[in-house]
Design an enzyme around this catalytic site. Structure first.
Site, short mmCIF file in Angstrom:
data_model
loop_
_atom_site.label_atom_id
_atom_site.label_comp_id
_atom_site.label_asym_id
_atom_site.label_seq_id
_atom_site.Cartn_x
_atom_site.Cartn_y
_atom_site.Cartn_z
N LYS A 152 0.81 -1.22 0.00
CA LYS A 152 0.00 0.00 0.00
C LYS A 152 0.84 1.26 0.00
O LYS A 152 0.46 2.27 -0.59
CB LYS A 152 -0.95 0.02 1.20
CG LYS A 152 -2.11 -0.93 1.04
CD LYS A 152 -3.30 -0.45 1.84
CE LYS A 152 -4.53 -1.27 1.52
NZ LYS A 152 -5.64 -0.99 2.41
N LYS B 107 -5.30 -9.67 -6.69
CA LYS B 107 -6.59 -9.94 -6.04
C LYS B 107 -7.62 -8.87 -6.41
O LYS B 107 -7.27 -7.72 -6.71
CB LYS B 107 -6.43 -10.06 -4.52
CG LYS B 107 -6.15 -8.77 -3.83
CD LYS B 107 -6.30 -8.90 -2.31
CE LYS B 107 -6.11 -7.50 -1.73
NZ LYS B 107 -6.27 -7.33 -0.36
N LYS C 61 -10.98 -3.20 -3.83
CA LYS C 61 -11.75 -1.95 -3.91
C LYS C 61 -10.95 -0.85 -4.57
O LYS C 61 -11.49 0.05 -5.17
CB LYS C 61 -12.06 -1.42 -2.50
CG LYS C 61 -12.89 -2.29 -1.63
CD LYS C 61 -13.11 -1.54 -0.29
CE LYS C 61 -13.69 -2.43 0.78
NZ LYS C 61 -12.73 -3.12 1.61
#
Ligand code: TYM
Length: 338
Positions: free
Chosen positions: A117, A201, A204
Site C-alpha cells: 500500500k 486480487k 476496492k
C-alpha cells in the site's frame, strides 16, 4: 487456542474505503452469515482503518452506511450479531495503543500489506498505515475473539494478532488472558482475483472499474464486466489440474464454484471442453441470480440512513459492553491506576 477457556467469539471487519465487492462477499460476508448461528459474533465497519489513507469525510460516512447495509442485505441479523462502526467503540483505540507497546518493530516491518500500500514512497505514508495491523489485533482481542473469518489476504495480519496476544500474556504473566485467535479462511472464495488480471486480487482500490464486481452493480453491468473479463483462447479443461498456469480461467471457474456451492472439479464436469463464449454467459447468469436479491435489499437499506444509524448505535452499545471491561482489566494488568 492454547489453554484459553473463555467463550467462543467471532470478530471481523471490513473497511469502508470503497464499494463492497464480490471478493469481500465470498471471502468474508458470506461466512459472517453462516457463523452467526454458531458463535457470538461482532462485525464491525473499520472506519479507523479506512483513514490510514485519505478519505473524503462525506464519502466515508456514506461508505460506512454502505458496508453496514451490505452486512444486513447479505443476511447478517442485527438481533443476533452486533453490527457497529469501529470508531464508536473507544476501547479499540485504547487497546491499540497498549498493543503498539507490545508489538515489535521487526514484526511490523515484515507486513507485506504495508509494503504494497505504501509503494515506493513510504516516507509519505501515514504512521497509521504502518501500525494498521496492531489496530486490527486490538479489534479482535478487545472482544477476546477466538475465531476470525477473513479472506486469504489477511493471513499475515492474523498471525501478528496471535503473536501480540501471546507476547502480552507472557510479558504480563497473564497466562491465557487473551486467546490466540484462529483465522477461518478455508473454503471456496477465500481469494477472488481481479477480472482484468488473474495474478492480482480483486480489490476496492483497483483503478480499473472492470476488475471488480460490486454488490451495487446492476445485471447489465455484471454481464458486461464478465464478458470483458480476461480469459484465454483455450476451452476449459475437464479436470481441475488443467487450470494450472491459467490464472484467469481458474478464477472464473473458482467464482462459479464458490457461488454455486460446488467445487472446481464439479464445475469442470459440466463445462469442460466448452469455450468462454459458453461459460461466461452462464457465469454472468449465476452471479446475477445470487447477487441481485442482495443488491436490491442493499439499495432499499441505503435509502434509510436513519435505520442504519440506529442499528449501528445499538450494535456499538452491545460491543462496548464486552470490550470496555476487557480494556479495564488490561489497564490494571499493565499497571495503570484506576
Ligand atoms: P478489507 O476491507 O480489505 O476486506 C474485507 C474482507 O474481505 C476479504 N477480501 C477478500 N476475500 C477474497 N478475495 C478477495 N479478493 C478479497 N478482498 C478482500 C478480506 O480478506 C477481509 O476478510 N484488514 C482488514 C479489515 C480488518 C479486520 C479487522 C478483519 C480490520 N480489523 C479485524 C478481521 C478482523 C481489511 O483490510 O479488510
Amino acid at each position: 487456542m492454547s489453554g484459553y477457556q473463555g467463550p467462543l467469539r467471532i470478530l471481523s471487519g471490513i473497511q469502508p474505503s470503497g464499494g463492497m465487492h464480490l471478493g469481500n462477499y465470498l471471502g468474508a460476508i458470506r461466512k459472517f452469515v453462516e457463523l452467526q448461528h454458531q458463535y457470538e459474533c461482532y462485525y464491525c465497519v473499520v472506519d479507523m482503518h479506512a483513514i490510514t489513507v485519505w478519505q473524503d469525510p462525506a464519502k466515508l460516512r456514506a461508505q460506512t452506511f454502505h458496508i453496514a447495509a451490505s452486512y444486513l442485505a447479505a443476511g447478517v441479523d442485527p438481533n443476533i450479531a452486533a453490527i457497529f462502526h469501529q470508531s464508536a467503540v473507544g476501547a479499540h483505540a485504547e487497546l491499540a495503543w497498549i498493543f503498539n507497546c507490545v508489538a515489535r518493530l521487526g514484526w511490523i516491518d515484515r507486513m507485506t500489506q504495508f509494503k504494497d500500500k505504501a509503494g515506493k514512497d513510504k516516507e509519505r505514508a501515514s504512521v497509521g498505515l504502518y501500525t494498521y495491523p496492531v489496530l486490527q489485533a486490538a479489534d479482535i482481542l478487545v472482544y477476546k475473539a477466538t475465531h476470525v473469518p477473513v479472506g486469504e489476504d489477511q493471513k499475515q495480519h492474523l498471525e501478528l494478532s496471535r503473536d501480540i496476544a501471546g507476547k502480552f500474556n507472557h510479558d504480563f504473566d497473564a497466562e491465557d488472558f487473551f486467546p490466540l485467535p484462529e483465522p477461518l479462511i478455508k473454503g471456496p472464495g477465500a481469494r477472488i482475483m481481479s477480472l482484468r488480471d488473474g495474478a492480482k486480487k480483486m480489490s476496492k482500490s483497483d483503478p480499473s472499474e472492470n476488475a471488480c464486481i460490486f454488490l451495487s452493480d446492476d445485471s447489465d453491468v455484471i454481464a458486461r464486466k464478465i464478458k470483458k473479463a480476461k480469459s484465454d483462447p483455450e476451452p476449459l479443461p475437464s479436470e481441475a489440474a488443467g487450470l494450472e498456469g491459467r490464472p484467469e480461467a481458474a478464477n472464473l471457474v473458482g467464482i462459479y464454484a464458490a457461488l454455486s456451492g460446488s467445487s472446481d472439479a464439479e464445475v469442470l464436469k459440466e463445462y469442460g471442453g466448452q469455450g468462454f463464449g459458453v461459460f461466461k454467459p452462464a457465469l454472468a447468469e449465476l452471479v446475477v441470480e445470487k447477487l441481485s436479491p442482495i443488491s436490491a435489499e442493499l439499495r432499499r437499506l441505503e435509502a434509510d440512513p436513519g435505520f442504519l444509524q440506529k442499528t449501528l448505535g445499538e450494535g456499538a452499545a452491545r460491543a462496548a459492553a464486552v470490550a470496555d471491561p476487557v480494556v479495564k482489566e488490561v489497564k490494571e494488568i499493565v499497571g495503570f491506576l484506576p
